[in-house]
Design a protein around this motif. Structure first.
Motif, PDB file in Angstrom:
ATOM      1  N   VAL A  64      43.977  38.267  29.772  1.00 45.06           N
ATOM      2  CA  VAL A  64      42.710  38.239  29.903  1.00 45.06           C
ATOM      3  C   VAL A  64      42.104  39.090  28.862  1.00 45.06           C
ATOM      4  O   VAL A  64      42.508  40.142  28.236  1.00 45.06           O
ATOM      5  CB  VAL A  64      42.014  38.944  31.411  1.00 45.06           C
ATOM      6  CG1 VAL A  64      42.788  40.355  31.495  1.00 45.06           C
ATOM      7  CG2 VAL A  64      40.491  38.982  31.373  1.00 45.06           C
ATOM      8  N   LEU A  65      40.845  38.597  28.118  1.00 43.05           N
ATOM      9  CA  LEU A  65      40.321  39.069  27.069  1.00 43.05           C
ATOM     10  C   LEU A  65      39.237  39.736  27.338  1.00 43.05           C
ATOM     11  O   LEU A  65      38.141  39.271  27.997  1.00 43.05           O
ATOM     12  CB  LEU A  65      39.913  37.836  26.067  1.00 43.05           C
ATOM     13  CG  LEU A  65      39.145  38.301  24.958  1.00 43.05           C
ATOM     14  CD1 LEU A  65      39.927  39.008  23.982  1.00 43.05           C
ATOM     15  CD2 LEU A  65      38.549  36.913  23.934  1.00 43.05           C
ATOM     16  N   ILE A  66      39.018  40.901  26.639  1.00 41.57           N
ATOM     17  CA  ILE A  66      37.877  41.868  26.928  1.00 41.57           C
ATOM     18  C   ILE A  66      36.805  41.518  25.923  1.00 41.57           C
ATOM     19  O   ILE A  66      37.042  41.718  24.727  1.00 41.57           O
ATOM     20  CB  ILE A  66      38.098  43.464  26.989  1.00 41.57           C
ATOM     21  CG1 ILE A  66      39.390  43.566  27.919  1.00 41.57           C
ATOM     22  CG2 ILE A  66      36.955  44.489  27.113  1.00 41.57           C
ATOM     23  CD1 ILE A  66      38.923  43.634  29.008  1.00 41.57           C
ATOM     24  N   GLU A  85      45.717  45.109  39.878  1.00 32.82           N
ATOM     25  CA  GLU A  85      47.137  44.940  39.587  1.00 32.82           C
ATOM     26  C   GLU A  85      47.075  44.629  38.081  1.00 32.82           C
ATOM     27  O   GLU A  85      46.347  44.034  37.473  1.00 32.82           O
ATOM     28  CB  GLU A  85      47.339  43.529  40.391  1.00 32.82           C
ATOM     29  CG  GLU A  85      48.765  42.880  40.176  1.00 32.82           C
ATOM     30  CD  GLU A  85      49.020  41.568  41.351  1.00 32.82           C
ATOM     31  OE1 GLU A  85      49.937  40.885  40.893  1.00 32.82           O
ATOM     32  OE2 GLU A  85      47.804  41.294  41.895  1.00 32.82           O
ATOM     33  N   LYS A  86      48.387  44.759  37.699  1.00 35.07           N
ATOM     34  CA  LYS A  86      48.907  44.913  36.374  1.00 35.07           C
ATOM     35  C   LYS A  86      48.414  43.354  35.791  1.00 35.07           C
ATOM     36  O   LYS A  86      49.142  42.061  36.374  1.00 35.07           O
ATOM     37  CB  LYS A  86      50.045  45.270  36.017  1.00 35.07           C
ATOM     38  CG  LYS A  86      50.366  46.682  35.900  1.00 35.07           C
ATOM     39  CD  LYS A  86      51.733  47.219  35.481  1.00 35.07           C
ATOM     40  CE  LYS A  86      52.152  48.656  35.939  1.00 35.07           C
ATOM     41  NZ  LYS A  86      53.383  48.823  35.159  1.00 35.07           N
ATOM     42  N   ARG A  87      47.890  43.177  34.538  1.00 44.13           N
ATOM     43  CA  ARG A  87      47.724  42.111  33.953  1.00 44.13           C
ATOM     44  C   ARG A  87      48.037  42.269  32.632  1.00 44.13           C
ATOM     45  O   ARG A  87      47.418  43.246  31.958  1.00 44.13           O
ATOM     46  CB  ARG A  87      46.329  41.536  34.254  1.00 44.13           C
ATOM     47  CG  ARG A  87      46.235  41.072  35.954  1.00 44.13           C
ATOM     48  CD  ARG A  87      44.651  40.479  35.960  1.00 44.13           C
ATOM     49  NE  ARG A  87      44.661  39.386  35.038  1.00 44.13           N
ATOM     50  CZ  ARG A  87      43.408  38.488  35.173  1.00 44.13           C
ATOM     51  NH1 ARG A  87      42.535  38.854  35.738  1.00 44.13           N
ATOM     52  NH2 ARG A  87      43.543  37.361  34.514  1.00 44.13           N
ATOM     53  N   ILE A  88      48.139  41.130  31.797  1.00 43.53           N
ATOM     54  CA  ILE A  88      48.024  41.141  30.338  1.00 43.53           C
ATOM     55  C   ILE A  88      46.767  41.310  29.774  1.00 43.53           C
ATOM     56  O   ILE A  88      45.817  40.485  30.446  1.00 43.53           O
ATOM     57  CB  ILE A  88      48.855  39.963  29.761  1.00 43.53           C
ATOM     58  CG1 ILE A  88      50.322  39.817  30.211  1.00 43.53           C
ATOM     59  CG2 ILE A  88      48.673  39.812  28.119  1.00 43.53           C
ATOM     60  CD1 ILE A  88      51.040  38.587  29.834  1.00 43.53           C
ATOM     61  N   ILE A  89      46.260  42.240  28.975  1.00 41.44           N
ATOM     62  CA  ILE A  89      45.138  42.450  28.337  1.00 41.44           C
ATOM     63  C   ILE A  89      44.930  42.172  27.041  1.00 41.44           C
ATOM     64  O   ILE A  89      45.858  42.768  26.103  1.00 41.44           O
ATOM     65  CB  ILE A  89      44.484  43.830  28.853  1.00 41.44           C
ATOM     66  CG1 ILE A  89      44.842  44.039  30.299  1.00 41.44           C
ATOM     67  CG2 ILE A  89      43.015  43.754  28.437  1.00 41.44           C
ATOM     68  CD1 ILE A  89      44.381  45.386  30.816  1.00 41.44           C
ATOM     69  N   PHE A  90      44.063  41.580  26.474  1.00 43.35           N
ATOM     70  CA  PHE A  90      43.804  41.340  25.180  1.00 43.35           C
ATOM     71  C   PHE A  90      42.488  42.066  24.702  1.00 43.35           C
ATOM     72  O   PHE A  90      41.411  42.246  25.398  1.00 43.35           O
ATOM     73  CB  PHE A  90      43.466  39.939  24.645  1.00 43.35           C
ATOM     74  CG  PHE A  90      44.573  39.214  25.255  1.00 43.35           C
ATOM     75  CD1 PHE A  90      45.803  39.115  25.137  1.00 43.35           C
ATOM     76  CD2 PHE A  90      44.157  37.670  25.505  1.00 43.35           C
ATOM     77  CE1 PHE A  90      46.959  38.270  25.405  1.00 43.35           C
ATOM     78  CE2 PHE A  90      45.429  36.733  25.855  1.00 43.35           C
ATOM     79  CZ  PHE A  90      46.374  37.140  26.037  1.00 43.35           C
ATOM     80  N   GLU A  91      42.668  42.915  23.810  1.00 40.92           N
ATOM     81  CA  GLU A  91      41.391  43.709  23.271  1.00 40.92           C
ATOM     82  C   GLU A  91      41.000  44.768  24.203  1.00 40.92           C
ATOM     83  O   GLU A  91      40.056  45.078  24.547  1.00 40.92           O
ATOM     84  CB  GLU A  91      40.249  42.869  22.733  1.00 40.92           C
ATOM     85  CG  GLU A  91      40.622  41.846  21.691  1.00 40.92           C
ATOM     86  CD  GLU A  91      41.155  42.551  20.309  1.00 40.92           C
ATOM     87  OE1 GLU A  91      40.820  43.867  20.143  1.00 40.92           O
ATOM     88  OE2 GLU A  91      41.504  41.823  19.446  1.00 40.92           O
ATOM     89  N   ALA A  92      42.035  45.146  24.793  1.00 46.40           N
ATOM     90  CA  ALA A  92      41.888  46.545  25.909  1.00 46.40           C
ATOM     91  C   ALA A  92      41.027  47.641  25.243  1.00 46.40           C
ATOM     92  O   ALA A  92      41.377  48.110  24.073  1.00 46.40           O
ATOM     93  CB  ALA A  92      43.194  46.964  26.636  1.00 46.40           C
ATOM     94  N   THR A  93      39.956  48.106  25.769  1.00 44.94           N
ATOM     95  CA  THR A  93      39.074  49.122  25.132  1.00 44.94           C
ATOM     96  C   THR A  93      39.141  50.406  25.610  1.00 44.94           C
ATOM     97  O   THR A  93      38.712  50.562  26.751  1.00 44.94           O
ATOM     98  CB  THR A  93      37.514  48.407  25.075  1.00 44.94           C
ATOM     99  OG1 THR A  93      37.653  46.961  24.296  1.00 44.94           O
ATOM    100  CG2 THR A  93      36.720  49.315  23.935  1.00 44.94           C
ATOM    101  N   LEU A  94      39.258  51.638  24.997  1.00 41.50           N
ATOM    102  CA  LEU A  94      39.722  52.685  25.563  1.00 41.50           C
ATOM    103  C   LEU A  94      38.886  53.779  24.516  1.00 41.50           C
ATOM    104  O   LEU A  94      38.740  53.539  23.392  1.00 41.50           O
ATOM    105  CB  LEU A  94      41.126  53.097  25.558  1.00 41.50           C
ATOM    106  CG  LEU A  94      41.869  52.001  26.305  1.00 41.50           C
ATOM    107  CD1 LEU A  94      43.285  52.477  26.350  1.00 41.50           C
ATOM    108  CD2 LEU A  94      41.586  52.243  27.934  1.00 41.50           C
ATOM    109  N   GLN A  95      38.551  54.924  25.227  1.00 41.02           N
ATOM    110  CA  GLN A  95      37.840  55.822  24.700  1.00 41.02           C
ATOM    111  C   GLN A  95      38.455  57.250  24.874  1.00 41.02           C
ATOM    112  O   GLN A  95      38.383  57.441  26.053  1.00 41.02           O
ATOM    113  CB  GLN A  95      36.245  55.989  24.827  1.00 41.02           C
ATOM    114  CG  GLN A  95      35.686  56.523  23.844  1.00 41.02           C
ATOM    115  CD  GLN A  95      34.077  56.771  24.528  1.00 41.02           C
ATOM    116  OE1 GLN A  95      33.971  56.762  25.711  1.00 41.02           O
ATOM    117  NE2 GLN A  95      33.165  57.119  23.491  1.00 41.02           N
TER     118      GLN A  95
END
Length: 492
Positions: A64-66, A85-95
C-alpha cells in the motif's frame, strides 16, 4: 506523536544529509536557493532513482502506497496502517523531533519490519549508511519495531529474462550492524543543522566536500569556476594533477608565463610551447601512418544507451546497448559515401545494429574510430551474444584504427586547451563542422533523445524530429573523423 514541524525547522532527512556534506550547502539551500545550479545530469539521475523506486514497489503487488502530497496526513495514514494487521507499506511516513522521513519499503517480518531503502547504484555507498541511520533513528523514536535495516541496490549480474520479470534485479544488503552505533549521533546532527539554519551564512572555504558524495550545486557561488575557454590558465595542462593548483598558488594565472623548467612532462611541455607560440604543431609522422593504410576506408561511430533497469531480454543493468551507428566510406582518396543505422526504439536494437554494421564495413580496409576501446568493446559484446555474427564482427574488430592516439601523439593546437577529444580537435581543423547548432550535440543528449523515442507516449512527429537530430549528430562525428584524418595526412 508530535505535530508536523518539518517546515518550521526546514528539516528533512535529505537536508540533514546536505548538512553532513557541508553546513554551508544546507544554509544556502534554505536561505539562498536562487544560487543553486542543477544540471541536466542531476535531473536525469533523479528520474532514474524515481523509476527504480517505482519498480521496486511493483515487485510487491500487495503493498500500500502512502500519499505524500500532504505530509501531516501521510504520518496519520502510516500510523493507522501500522496499528492494524501487518502490511507491506511504500513511502511509510514517520516523524520524530521535527524530523520527517519516508521509508521506501516497510516489509513485514516476524520480529517487526524490514526497513529497506532502494538505490539505483550497484553497491552500498558509504553515505547510504548515514541515510539509513537517520531513517532507523526516526523509526525507533516513532516506536516502530525494526528487524533489520537494508539497502536494496541493483545487482548488475542480473540478466533480464524479458516479459516484465524483474525478480532478482535487486540485492538486499543488511546494514543493521554497520549503522547501529551511528544512530546515537543523529540527535547531534539534527541540533547542528538547526543551529546552522538559525545563524548567519557559514564561512566555509571550497574543498573536497564540494564533490563528495555529490557535486554541490552551489560551487559556482563558493568557488567561481575557472573558465579554461577564457585565456590559458594552468588548468589546461592535461592530467596535471596538483600542478595547476601549485602554479596558481605561486601567482601564475596564465600558462604562457610559467617558466619552461617547471614542466618536465612531454605533453605539458608541448602544450606550453604551442600555447606560448600560438602555432599549431603537426608531426609529419601522423600523415605517414595514415598514408600506409589502404582503401576503402571506413569511419564509424556508435551511440549507446545504458538504462539502470534493463529493457531488452538478455541485457543487464547499466549495460551499454548500441542503438545507432554512422559510417563514412572512402572508396578512393576523396571519394566518399555515407550510410547509417538508427533503431526504432521499440525492439531490441542489437542484432539489426550488428548485421547492418557488418554489411556497411565490408570485408577489408581500415575501420577508423575515435577512442577505440568503446567501439571495440561494443562489437565484442555483440559477437559474444550472437555467435553466428562473431566471425564477421571479430574480423572487423581486427581492422580498427584508432585516430585518438594518433592525434594525441602528433597534433596540438592552442585552442584545444589540453584536450584531445574529438570536439576539442575538430574546431581547430574544420570549424565549419561545429556541434553547437545541433539539437543533439553530445552523447548524453543522444541517450536522452533515444529514451524519448522509446517512450510509448512520445508523439510520432516528435519521434521523427529526434530521429533526424540523432542521425545528423552521429553523421557529424564520422565526418569529423574524415576531416581530421585528411588533415593529418595532407595538412589541409
Amino acid at each position: 506523536m508530535n505535530s508536523i514541524t518539518t517546515k518550521r525547522h526546514g528539516l528533512s532527512k535529505s537536508r540533514i544529509l546536505l548538512h553532513r556534506q557541508c553546513p554551508k550547502r544546507l544554509w544556502l539551500k534554505i536561505h539562498r536557493p536562487e544560487l543553486e545550479e542543477v544540471d541536466d545530469g542531476n535531473q536525469a539521475r533523479f528520474a532514474t532513482g524515481t523509476y527504480v523506486g517505482e519498480l521496486a514497489q511493483q515487485l510487491y503487488p500487495d503493498g500500500v502506497l502512502i500519499d505524500g502530497d500532504n505530509l501531516a496526513q501521510a504520518v496519520i495514514d502510516t500510523q493507522a496502517i501500522l496499528a492494524g494487521e501487518k502490511r507491506i507499506i511504500f513511502e511509510a511516513t514517520l516523524q520524530a523531533d521535527g524530523l520527517l522521513i519516508r521509508a521506501d519499503l516497510l516489509l513485514p517480518d516476524h520480529d517487526g519490519y524490514r526497513m529497506v531503502e532502494v538505490k539505483s547504484s550497484t553497491s552500498v555507498k558509504d553515505y547510504y549508511l548515514t541515510d539509513a541511520a537517520i531513517q532507523s533513528w526516526v523509526a525507533k523514536q516513532a516506536e516502530l519495531s525494526l528487524s533489520s535495516v537494508e539497502i536494496a541496490h541493483i545487482d548488475n549480474s542480473f540478466v533480464y529474462p524479458g516479459g516484465g520479470d524483474y525478480q532478482g534485479l535487486f540485492h538486499y544488503a543488511d546494514i543493521s550492524e554497520q549503522i547501529s552505533s551511528m544512530q546515537d549521533e543523529v540527535p547531534d546532527w539534527i541540533n547542528a543543522a538547526r543551529e546552522t539554519l538559525a545563524g548567519d551564512e557559514p564561512c566555509i572555504s571550497a574543498g573536497s566536500q564540494c564533490a563528495e558524495p555529490f557535486t554541490c550545486p552551489f560551487m559556482s557561488y563558493c568557488s567561481p569556476r575557472i573558465d579554461v575557454a577564457d585565456g590559458y590558465p594552468p588548468e589546461v595542462l592535461p592530467r596535471g594533477g596538483k600542478l595547476p593548483a601549485i602554479l596558481r598558488a605561486e601567482g601564475y594565472i596564465d600558462l604562457r608565463d610559467v617558466p619552461e623548467e617547471r614542466l618536465d612532462n612531454f605533453n605539458h611541455q608541448r602544450v606550453w610551447r604551442v600555447t606560448k607560440s600560438g602555432q599549431t604543431e603537426l608531426n609529419p609522422k601522423a600523415g605517414e601512418i595514415l598514408a600506409e593504410l589502404p582503401y576503402p576506408r571506413y569511419y564509424i561511430d556508435f551511440e549507446t544507451i545504458n538504462p539502470a533497469v534493463p529493457v531488452w531480454a538478455g541485457t543487464r543493468p547499466y549495460m551499454q546497448v548500441p542503438f545507432q551507428w554512422s559510417c563514412h566510406i572512402e572508396t578512393a582518396k576523396g571519394v566518399m559515401t555515407h550510410c547509417a543505422f538508427l533503431a526504432d526504439g521499440q525492439s531490441d536494437p542489437r542484432r539489426p545494429f550488428a548485421m547492418s554494421l557488418i554489411d556497411a564495413v565490408g570485408m577489408s580496409g581500415p575501420v577508423f574510430v575515435y577512442n577505440a576501446p568503446f567501439e571495440r568493446s561494443r562489437m565484442q559484446e555483440l559477437a559474444e551474444y550472437y555467435p553466428d555474427l562473431a566471425p564477421a564482427l571479430e574480423a572487423a574488430i581486427d581492422r580498427i584504427v584508432d585516430l585518438l592516439p594518433i592525434a594525441r601523439e602528433h597534433y596540438y593546437h592552442p585552442d584545444m586547451r589540453g584536450s584531445w577529444s574529438i570536439k576539442a580537435v575538430l574546431p581547430t581543423i574544420a570549424p565549419d563542422l561545429a556541434y553547437d547548432n545541433l539539437e543533439v550535440a553530445n552523447g548524453g543528449m543522444a541517450q536522452e533523445a533515444f529514451s524519448e523515442i522509446m517512450h510509448p507516449k512520445t508523439l510520432p512527429e516528435r519521434s521523427q524530429q529526434l530521429s533526424d537530430a540523432l542521425l545528423l549528430y552521429c553523421e557529424r562525428d564520422t565526418l569529423a573523423m574524415v576531416r581530421i584524418a585528411h588533415y593529418f595526412e595532407n595538412g589541409s
